[in-house]
Design an enzyme around this catalytic site. Structure first.
Site, mmCIF file in Angstrom:
data_model
loop_
_atom_site.group_PDB
_atom_site.id
_atom_site.type_symbol
_atom_site.label_atom_id
_atom_site.label_comp_id
_atom_site.label_asym_id
_atom_site.label_seq_id
_atom_site.Cartn_x
_atom_site.Cartn_y
_atom_site.Cartn_z
ATOM 1 N N HIS A 1 -11.650 -2.656 6.919
ATOM 2 C CA HIS A 1 -11.720 -3.634 6.114
ATOM 3 C C HIS A 1 -11.777 -5.165 7.049
ATOM 4 C CE1 HIS A 1 -10.421 -1.528 2.860
ATOM 5 N NE2 HIS A 1 -9.181 -1.194 3.308
ATOM 6 N N ASP B 1 0.775 -1.220 -0.102
ATOM 7 C CA ASP B 1 0.055 -0.116 -0.019
ATOM 8 C C ASP B 1 0.879 1.241 -0.049
ATOM 9 O OD1 ASP B 1 -1.225 -2.320 1.498
ATOM 10 O OD2 ASP B 1 -2.888 -1.172 0.971
ATOM 11 N N VAL C 1 -4.921 -3.256 4.906
ATOM 12 C CA VAL C 1 -5.323 -2.196 6.198
ATOM 13 C C VAL C 1 -4.007 -1.472 6.450
ATOM 14 C CG1 VAL C 1 -5.545 -2.464 8.515
ATOM 15 C CG2 VAL C 1 -6.743 -4.180 6.871
ATOM 16 N N HIS C 2 -4.384 -0.129 6.533
ATOM 17 C CA HIS C 2 -3.138 0.981 6.603
ATOM 18 C C HIS C 2 -2.525 0.948 7.932
ATOM 19 C CE1 HIS C 2 -4.981 2.666 2.791
ATOM 20 N NE2 HIS C 2 -4.578 1.570 2.446
ATOM 21 N N ASP D 1 -1.785 -2.712 -3.855
ATOM 22 C CA ASP D 1 -1.985 -1.333 -4.182
ATOM 23 C C ASP D 1 -0.718 -0.652 -4.194
ATOM 24 O OD1 ASP D 1 -4.765 -1.883 -3.560
ATOM 25 O OD2 ASP D 1 -4.809 -0.914 -1.621
#
Ligand SMILES: *[C@@H]1O[C@H](CO)[C@@H](O)[C@H](O)[C@H]1NC(C)=O
Ligand SMILES: *[C@@H]1O[C@H](CO)[C@@H](O)[C@H](O)[C@H]1NC(C)=O
Ligand SMILES: *[C@@H]1O[C@H](CO)[C@@H](O)[C@H](O)[C@H]1NC(C)=O
Ligand SMILES: *[C@@H]1O[C@H](CO)[C@@H](O)[C@H](O)[C@H]1NC(C)=O
Ligand SMILES: *[C@@H]1O[C@H](CO)[C@@H](O)[C@H](O)[C@H]1NC(C)=O
Ligand SMILES: *[C@@H]1O[C@H](CO)[C@@H](O)[C@H](O)[C@H]1NC(C)=O
Ligand SMILES: *[C@@H]1O[C@H](CO)[C@@H](O)[C@H](O)[C@H]1NC(C)=O
Ligand SMILES: *[C@@H]1O[C@H](CO)[C@@H](O)[C@H](O)[C@H]1NC(C)=O
Ligand SMILES: [Fe+2]
Length: 474
Positions: free
Chosen positions: A334, A173, A362-363, A202
């Site tokens: 999420h 991400d 998931v960040h 991502d």
């Protein structure tokens, strides 16, 4: 519950000025029902994308100079490399000249492709596979012609074998913000020296722009070149790669991603670039696709069903799975999105004793115990994850630093299986020592390059299936 203790790591903020004022920042952690919810507090949750005129987005000088250079593994064994790059103005030449200290110049010629997306037209995207390389050897390669030749290098992995040490970086991400740049810099300067990146999905976040402005795919390619041209990045696709936009007339999912990022899926008998496997040193890496069909009878399901029995743990002791969407995730963001795939594939992961699963999406960061949840059958009540020494450790490293910011809200109490969680940007390192031992560490961007904010020894599930949950936090 509610016990407060010092986590083992003392972290120095990368913000030198603040460190100078405060000295070392102590990192408090709260132990809840489960493991540790780190209370490390970052000052800023969001960061903006770097502007188009940023240094990291500079177009290399010279007419039609190759740009956005990146490499990935090109076969199943690790002695081929796919070299990819873009020429902006004209097709140019798809050839790669390459050599090592022991070999004379060789040339391979690849293919060139283009695509359009709404009103965007891509440059000329070149992909060239160079194969039959020697293992454990540094190669130099040159692309482009005339005055616009550019030279890079990479080192092939040692030949596949059970005791070959190898170090993987974990980035997910990433996006292209100032934080993304910090994450990449921390990865590059980490003294543990990752040799190959396992990319957890991502990539550019171009689709967050109006019309999915694909110029942001190009800037991402130029930004990541400084690492991805010199060591392979093993790609997995996330939701930001789907680029499905019927309102723009764009109805072919993954169009920019599949044109720009070639992977060696064919070599593992896969029929699509979203799921495939590679061997590298002592690791067998399976890439799964969170955004492709996975139910019984689907191509991905059929492929994985025949793939897992092929893994020879005597040859590659370390069985690693990467995919974008986590199955075990105790953040709000999420939450439970991975359940469908978990229910479908988790019994196989336990049967074939997968060592570790890396996710993005998931960040934030989270690391689990060895846990499974395969007993539940809808009518019994066995729906709670249990400790399981045949199960993998699950690690989410979706904290590369993209413009959407961090996922800071967590479910409470922390589940038993969750050993450590923290919403900070960073990257991971998976350092395989031999057939029995591997060392995982997570590195937050606010710390010095050598600091491990979380870490754990992992014992191999085939050669040393001993409980490693207590070995955690070296
Ligand atoms: C090999 O190719 C490089 C890049 O084109 C060139 O600089 C070099 O002179 C070549 N070496 C030989 C021996 O031809
Ligand atoms: C694409 O269309 C948008 C909206 O009309 C416009 O703002 C943008 O400049 C166009 N881009 C190109 C490359 O034509
Ligand atoms: C490797 O060498 C064989 C035999 O010369 C050739 O058929 C094959 O195409 C080569 N592979 C690559 C990827 O260059
Ligand atoms: C790889 O090559 C280096 C020397 O370049 C050597 O020290 C090392 O032992 C080799 N590794 C393997 C696994 O063969
Ligand atoms: C990105 O990081 C590199 C390396 O630390 C630095 O040289 C460069 O100036 C940074 N660029 C931006 C836009 O932050
Ligand atoms: C790759 O694709 C080609 C063309 O579809 C096919 O003939 C071949 O068997 C595939 N597998 C490998 C390992 O090359
Ligand atoms: C598994 O790998 C080992 C070590 O390379 C080899 O001796 C053995 O024959 C392989 N087993 C199978 C079933 O291929
Ligand atoms: C494997 O690596 C671990 C960690 O470095 C070490 O303690 C162990 O002795 C090694 N095993 C062998 C057989 O060398
Ligand atoms: Fe995602």
């Amino acid at each position: 519950m509610g016990v407060v203790r010092l986590a083992s790591s003392t972290s120095a903020s990368s913000m030198v000025a603040i460190v100078a004022v405060l000295g070392l920042v102590l990192n408090l952690a709260v132990v809840c029902n489960g493991g540790i919810t780190s209370t490390f507090v970052r000052t800023i949750k969001y960061s903006a994308d770097m502007p188009l005129d940023s240094d990291v987005f500079q177009v290399p000088p010279g007419h039609n100079a190759p740009q956005q250079v990146h490499i990935t593994q090109g076969d199943h064994q690790g002695n081929a490399v796919i070299v990819s790059w873009i020429t902006a103005d004209e097709p140019g030449y798809s050839g790669v000249i390459y050599w090592s200290a022991d070999s004379k110049n060789q040339t391979a010629v690849g293919v060139v492709t283009t695509y359009t997306f709404y009103n965007y037209t891509s440059g000329y995207i070149h992909h060239c596979t160079i194969g039959n390389l020697s293992f454990n050897t540094t190669y130099y390669y040159v692309i482009g012609i005339g005055n616009t030749e550019r030279q890079f290098w990479f080192t092939t992995p040692p030949e596949v074998g059970p005791d070959v040490p190898y170090t993987f970086g974990l980035i997910g991400d990433l996006g292209q913000t100032f934080d993304s740049n910090r994450t990449l810099t921390h990865y590059e300067l980490n003294p543990l020296k990752g040799q190959t990146v396992l990319y957890l999905g991502d990539l550019s976040y171009a689709n967050d722009y109006p019309y999915h402005d694909n110029v942001r795919w190009d800037t991402w390619g130029r930004f990541t070149e400084r690492s991805a041209a010199y060591q392979p990045w093993i790609w997995s696709a996330g939701n930001h790669e789907i680029d499905f936009a019927p309102e723009l007339g764009e109805t072919i999912p993954f169009k920019p991603y599949t044109h720009r990022y070639y992977v060696p899926y064919n070599a593992s008998g896969s029929t699509a670039p979203f799921w495939y496997s590679i061997k590298r040193a002592s690791a067998y890496i399976i890439v799964l696709a969170s955004y492709s069909a996975y139910g019984p009878s689907t191509p991905q399901y059929q492929w994985l069903e025949t793939e897992l029995p092929k893994v020879n743990r005597s040859e590659t002791p370390w069985l690693i799975v990467i995919m974008h969407c986590p199955w075990y995730n105790s953040y709000y963001s999420h939450y439970m999105e991975g359940e469908g795939m978990r229910v479908t594939f988790e019994p196989w992961f336990v049967k074939y004793k997968v060592d570790i699963v890396f996710n993005g999406h998931v960040h934030a960061y989270e690391r689990s115990e060895r846990v499974s949840n395969v007993a539940y059958n809808v009518v019994n009540a066995n729906c709670t994850p249990v400790k399981d020494q045949s199960a993998p450790v699950y690690v989410t490293v979706g904290d590369g630093g993209n413009l959407e910011g961090l996922s800071t809200v967590m479910t409470e109490p922390q589940p038993d299986y969750s050993l450590f969680r923290e919403a900070s940007f960073g990257h991971g390192i998976f350092d395989i020592k031999n057939r029995t031992h591997a060392y995982f560490s997570w590195h937050r961007n606010q710390d010095g390059y050598a600091v491990e904010a979380d870490s754990a020894w992992l014992f191999n599930r085939h050669y040393y299936p001993v409980d490693d949950s207590k070995s955690i936090r070296a």
